[in-house]
Scaffold this motif. Structure first.
Motif, mmCIF file in Angstrom:
data_model
loop_
_atom_site.group_PDB
_atom_site.id
_atom_site.type_symbol
_atom_site.label_atom_id
_atom_site.label_comp_id
_atom_site.label_asym_id
_atom_site.label_seq_id
_atom_site.Cartn_x
_atom_site.Cartn_y
_atom_site.Cartn_z
ATOM 1 N N SER A 39 50.437 -36.427 -8.678
ATOM 2 C CA SER A 39 51.558 -37.014 -9.413
ATOM 3 C C SER A 39 52.880 -36.827 -8.673
ATOM 4 O O SER A 39 53.705 -37.752 -8.602
ATOM 5 C CB SER A 39 51.644 -36.419 -10.821
ATOM 6 N N THR A 91 48.582 -34.729 -12.599
ATOM 7 C CA THR A 91 47.443 -34.673 -11.690
ATOM 8 C C THR A 91 47.899 -34.033 -10.380
ATOM 9 O O THR A 91 49.087 -33.775 -10.173
ATOM 10 C CB THR A 91 46.890 -36.077 -11.400
ATOM 11 N N TRP A 106 51.875 -37.521 -16.594
ATOM 12 C CA TRP A 106 50.839 -37.780 -15.583
ATOM 13 C C TRP A 106 50.690 -36.528 -14.736
ATOM 14 O O TRP A 106 51.198 -36.425 -13.639
ATOM 15 C CB TRP A 106 51.237 -38.984 -14.727
#
Length: 398
Positions: free
Chosen positions: A166, A163, A161
């Motif tokens: 995150s 991003t 993940w």
């Protein structure tokens, strides 16, 4: 202040400036590598902080928006020599790359150094340094199965993940899990005594200024239409709203300046290549952009604007963070967060440090040699850096 105390204070500031400047000249490899260099110099060698306090500071800076490694350096400077110490530590660590990138902007914009062999060698140095830091932190911060599991959770989520949010999400979840897992358990060992010579009143002023500028600068920009205010607003906002380190700020800066015509896409990408070639925090890319747009004065203004939020946030949170970390109800949460930080660092060690550095068996072999020089032969980091640059140049000739 007595003369002796003043002399000791100046001596401490001078020592801090020399050490942070040396790190500013030699800390290649991005924010995770910088944390490794800090760990080696400040924690292992000089013992200015204990492992747990350092990990707590890293956790706080990962949680805050802005350049995490720079905030850790500022925090260490504050703990060592007060508010001025934070400024001195920042100047030493940041100024070498600021000067280099302003020089690139003014003189060497067309010079391609991004793929030079010695740069690749310095990336391999980062592999050895970060591996050493992670091993040391993991031994201290994940001693039991529960915390090893939390670190594994953070590692998996951080890799899958990817991003801008995150890291903060992982830290929040780890804090909640740590609270429930360890709320009735006390860590063994003595509680470290850490000096935070910043008053809560000053901290509140810093936090108020942080949010105030975030609201007022766009209004001033619209009212005045002054280029310098518009530049300051763009860089300040970019530095205020970034989670995840320097690479995350690049698309924000590109959207701020390329479509609006402040600089061309080609100039932006050339500066990005230059930023990869210099040590220190990637946020100093702002110095290059500012210099392209408004000369060396623009470079200095952009640097001040993009790093100002980091200062205001770290100065504004340190006094309260020290109280929270000593609260029995918060200790369990911090134990979970510290374990998660280990996982986050391992994930960052793989991507992008390992994947961008270890491209062939010869790279792995060289990384093993550098790791042994650092860990087993205990050679100074600057020797590792020089060896890495020379070795990378030789590997490129193979």
């Amino acid at each position: 202040m007595s003369r002796d105390n003043k002399d000791n204070s100046l001596k401490t500031l001078w020592e801090l400036l020399l050490i942070s400047t040396r790190l500013g000249f030699t800390s290649f490899g991005g924010p995770v590598a910088h944390l490794g260099y800090f760990h080696t110099e400040y924690i292992r060698r000089r013992k200015w902080m204990d492992e747990k306090s350092y990990a707590d500071l890293v956790a706080l800076c990962q949680f805050l928006p802005g350049p995490a490694s720079s905030q850790v350096g500022i925090g260490i400077g504050v703990m060592r020599a007060g508010a001025i110490g934070g400024i001195v530590s920042f100047i030493g660590f940041t100024l070498p790359s600021v000067i280099a990138l302003i020089a690139f902007a003014l003189i060497l914009q067309g010079f391609d150094v991004g793929n030079a062999g010695w740069i690749h060698g310095l990336k391999i140095v980062a592999v050895a340094v970060v591996a050493h830091a992670i091993i040391g932190m993991a031994q201290k911060l994940t001693p039991d199965l529960k915390r090893k599991t939390l670190a594994l959770f953070a590692l998996v989520v951080a890799l899958l993940w990817q991003t801008a949010y995150s890291q903060i999400g992982i830290i929040l979840i780890a804090a909640i899990l740590g609270y429930f897992l360890y709320k009735h358990q006390q860590e063994s060992g003595e509680e470290a005594t850490v000096n935070f010579p910043i008053s809560r009143k000053f901290a509140v002023i810093c936090l108020t200024l942080f949010f105030g500028l975030l609201v007022l600068l766009p209004i001033l920009r619209e009212i005045t239409s002054v280029d310098w205010i518009a530049m300051f607003d763009s860089f300040y906002r970019s530095g205020s709203l970034v989670f995840g380190g320097g690479h995350v700020v690049l698309p924000l800066l590109e959207r701020e300046f390329v479509p609006t015509g402040w600089l061309s896409e080609e100039a932006f990408l050339a500066g990005y290549g230059a930023a990869q070639a210099v040590p220190g925090p990637l946020f100093t890319f702002a110095a290059y952009l500012g210099a392209v747009m408004n000369g060396w004065q623009g470079g200095l203004l952009a640097t001040a604007a993009i790093f100002l939020p980091a200062f205001l946030l770290i100065y504004g949170t340190l006094p309260f963070w020290d109280t929270l970390r000593r609260n029995a109800k918060v200790k369990g949460a911090l134990m979970g967060v510290n374990a998660a930080v280990v996982g986050i660092l391992i994930a960052a060690f793989y991507q992008p440090i390992w994947t961008s550095s270890i491209l062939a068996p010869v790279d792995f072999a060289f990384a093993a040699i550098l790791f042994s020089m650092l860990v087993y032969w205990k050679l100074p980091p600057w020797i590792i850096v020089v060896t890495g640059a020379i070795g990378g140049t030789l590997i490129a000739l193979l």
